[in-house]
Write a protein that holds these residues in place. Structure first.
Motif, PDB file in Angstrom:
ATOM      1  N   ILE A 172       0.835  -1.322   0.088  1.00 49.83           N
ATOM      2  CA  ILE A 172       0.076  -0.094  -0.095  1.00 49.83           C
ATOM      3  C   ILE A 172       0.908   1.249  -0.067  1.00 49.83           C
ATOM      4  O   ILE A 172       0.349   2.431  -0.658  1.00 49.83           O
ATOM      5  CB  ILE A 172      -1.175   0.152   1.089  1.00 49.83           C
ATOM      6  N   GLY A 173       2.128   1.384   0.454  1.00 48.20           N
ATOM      7  CA  GLY A 173       2.769   2.388   0.783  1.00 48.20           C
ATOM      8  C   GLY A 173       3.203   2.912  -0.696  1.00 48.20           C
ATOM      9  O   GLY A 173       2.820   3.847  -1.122  1.00 48.20           O
TER      10      GLY A 173
ATOM     11  N   TYR B 280      -6.103   2.405   9.135  1.00 45.53           N
ATOM     12  CA  TYR B 280      -7.079   2.436  10.252  1.00 45.53           C
ATOM     13  C   TYR B 280      -7.817   1.311   9.962  1.00 45.53           C
ATOM     14  O   TYR B 280      -8.398   0.534  10.937  1.00 45.53           O
ATOM     15  CB  TYR B 280      -7.798   3.670  10.016  1.00 45.53           C
ATOM     16  N   ALA B 281      -8.206   1.029   8.774  1.00 46.17           N
ATOM     17  CA  ALA B 281      -9.122  -0.283   8.427  1.00 46.17           C
ATOM     18  C   ALA B 281      -8.569  -1.584   8.812  1.00 46.17           C
ATOM     19  O   ALA B 281      -8.902  -2.623   9.559  1.00 46.17           O
ATOM     20  CB  ALA B 281      -9.767  -0.357   7.126  1.00 46.17           C
ATOM     21  N   PHE B 282      -7.222  -1.725   8.298  1.00 43.08           N
ATOM     22  CA  PHE B 282      -6.304  -2.820   8.422  1.00 43.08           C
ATOM     23  C   PHE B 282      -6.289  -3.225   9.879  1.00 43.08           C
ATOM     24  O   PHE B 282      -6.322  -4.531  10.463  1.00 43.08           O
ATOM     25  CB  PHE B 282      -4.824  -2.909   7.941  1.00 43.08           C
ATOM     26  N   ARG B 283      -5.993  -2.280  10.893  1.00 45.37           N
ATOM     27  CA  ARG B 283      -5.841  -2.340  12.171  1.00 45.37           C
ATOM     28  C   ARG B 283      -7.149  -3.043  12.851  1.00 45.37           C
ATOM     29  O   ARG B 283      -7.267  -3.524  14.104  1.00 45.37           O
ATOM     30  CB  ARG B 283      -5.071  -1.267  12.930  1.00 45.37           C
TER      31      ARG B 283
ATOM     32  N   ILE C 230      -5.924 -10.856   5.250  1.00 46.01           N
ATOM     33  CA  ILE C 230      -5.563 -11.983   3.986  1.00 46.01           C
ATOM     34  C   ILE C 230      -4.542 -11.525   3.319  1.00 46.01           C
ATOM     35  O   ILE C 230      -5.084 -10.378   2.343  1.00 46.01           O
ATOM     36  CB  ILE C 230      -6.573 -12.887   3.586  1.00 46.01           C
ATOM     37  N   SER C 231      -3.295 -11.650   3.289  1.00 45.35           N
ATOM     38  CA  SER C 231      -2.323 -11.214   2.239  1.00 45.35           C
ATOM     39  C   SER C 231      -2.272 -12.255   1.119  1.00 45.35           C
ATOM     40  O   SER C 231      -2.260 -13.341   1.206  1.00 45.35           O
ATOM     41  CB  SER C 231      -1.026 -10.988   2.888  1.00 45.35           C
TER      42      SER C 231
ATOM     43  N   TYR D 179       6.038  -7.358   4.236  1.00 46.31           N
ATOM     44  CA  TYR D 179       5.850  -5.986   3.912  1.00 46.31           C
ATOM     45  C   TYR D 179       4.992  -5.176   5.035  1.00 46.31           C
ATOM     46  O   TYR D 179       5.429  -4.291   5.791  1.00 46.31           O
ATOM     47  CB  TYR D 179       5.551  -5.495   2.616  1.00 46.31           C
ATOM     48  N   VAL D 180       3.870  -5.545   5.442  1.00 42.80           N
ATOM     49  CA  VAL D 180       3.170  -4.901   6.084  1.00 42.80           C
ATOM     50  C   VAL D 180       3.244  -5.109   7.612  1.00 42.80           C
ATOM     51  O   VAL D 180       3.078  -4.397   8.407  1.00 42.80           O
ATOM     52  CB  VAL D 180       1.663  -5.166   6.088  1.00 42.80           C
ATOM     53  N   LYS D 181       3.763  -6.245   7.845  1.00 45.27           N
ATOM     54  CA  LYS D 181       4.446  -6.645   9.157  1.00 45.27           C
ATOM     55  C   LYS D 181       5.761  -5.698   9.500  1.00 45.27           C
ATOM     56  O   LYS D 181       5.902  -4.939  10.707  1.00 45.27           O
ATOM     57  CB  LYS D 181       4.692  -7.961   9.501  1.00 45.27           C
TER      58      LYS D 181
END
Length: 350
Positions: free
Chosen positions: A121-122, A143-146, A151-152, A160-162
């Motif tokens: 996403i970045g 905000y939504a992801f948290r 599911i990646s 990456y998001v971790k």
């Protein structure tokens, strides 16, 4: 016992995320529960290249909220109403509008809520929308992801998001349906390369064409298939043929020796998976999702340094030694839609 599942998308327009959703729902794994699956689009169903009819033919309930806005509160109200009216047990969302709207109603519903993360996403947002707008979009999406269970679409995206946002997700690799393998008798002169996908800055098709041009003595021909979103390509290039958007991708793949992509960012590219499904080896740029694919089997192809024509030349030589039947067998083992669907089924039905 089957559960009532809602798949929520911003639009049902043909593209990677919706194609992946179709592969999932049309799999044999979900064959006996399609009547309990709802596909809801926030935007109208009659968008250009809509796949709404494809889902209807599968026996799914398809509906639209007819809302093209970013009014998350208004959309979230419709989501709550739909979930309660249809007694939904699990919701799977994808896309920023769907994800944010769903994340706002968790205290109003009992359904388990998931979202599918398709990209980085970045960097992906920054390249597509620019610095200012991307900052706002990233903030809303985080905000939504948290608040949702993520599911990646690949381990690379999950990593990456971790690493960048401390978000935990369940990696389930994208998959496409297995196809009947029919070997094609292709002469090696010229060596036929094919790229399938949109043509834009993120996909680095211009760099791919320029690299191929430097292999003129190697008798290499490149076919570019997909919608062109940029104006910096020379469509009269003698070594590249621009075919535009096509509906006969499996046939085109079977008429080429190698699939190639120099993309800068991917989640887990459906086009590369479609190539492997037909026994076509891949030459891919050195990004984590690509190395994840190639790492599954040496039969899938190899990674290429996009700035080095010699690297591309060596990659072509290697791919021409690969056996299409071995590629197809390993694809069925690791990357078919049935493998993907089995993983989703375990998550959604538990």
């Amino acid at each position: 016992m089957n559960k009532n599942i809602l798949f929520l998308a911003s639009s049902l327009k043909r593209g990677g995320p919706i194609n992946q959703l179709f592969e999932l729902v049309s799999s044999k794994v979900f064959q006996n529960c399609r009547s309990t699956i709802s596909i809801v689009s926030l935007s109208p169903l009659d968008v250009k290249e809509s796949r709404a009819l494809d889902f209807i033919k599968l026996g799914c309930h398809v509906e639209s909220f007819n809302n093209d806005s970013y009014n998350f509160l208004k959309i979230s109200t419709k989501i709550v109403s739909f979930i309660k009216t249809n007694d939904i047990d699990a919701v799977v969302s994808q896309g920023i509008r769907s994800d944010v709207s769903l994340s706002l109603v968790l205290n109003k519903i009992k359904a388990k809520c998931y979202c599918i993360l398709h990209n980085y996403i970045g960097p992906d947002y920054k390249l597509t929308y620019g610095k200012l707008l991307s900052r706002l979009m990233i903030s809303f999406h985080l905000y939504a992801f948290r608040r949702l269970s993520i599911i990646s679409v690949s381990k690379s995206v999950a990593d990456y998001v971790k690493q960048n946002y401390n978000l935990t997700s369940t990696p389930i690799k994208n998959g496409v349906r297995s196809v009947d393998y029919t070997p094609s008798a292709l002469e090696h002169h010229p060596i036929k390369l094919i790229y399938v996908g949109v043509v834009n800055q993120r996909k680095r098709v211009k760099e791919l064409v320029e690299c191929c041009n430097q292999l003129e003595k190697d008798s290499v021909a490149l076919s570019v298939v997909g919608k062109c979103e940029c104006n910096d390509l020379n469509k009269k290039d003698k070594n590249a043929t621009y075919l535009g958007q096509r509906n006969d991708i499996p046939h085109l793949l079977s008429q080429h020796h190698i699939f190639v992509s120099f993309s800068a960012f991917e989640g887990l590219p459906m086009a590369a998976l479609e190539a492997l499904a037909t026994g076509t080896p891949c030459i891919l740029s050195d990004i984590p999702p690509h190395t994840e694919i190639i790492g599954l089997s040496p039969n899938f192809g190899c990674i290429c340094d996009i700035n080095d024509p010699k690297s591309l030349r060596e990659a072509i030589k290697y791919c021409l030694t690969l056996n299409p039947l071995d590629i197809k067998n390993d694809f069925d083992l690791f990357l078919s839609s049935e493998v993907m669907a089995s993983s989703y089924h375990r998550v959604l039905m538990k």
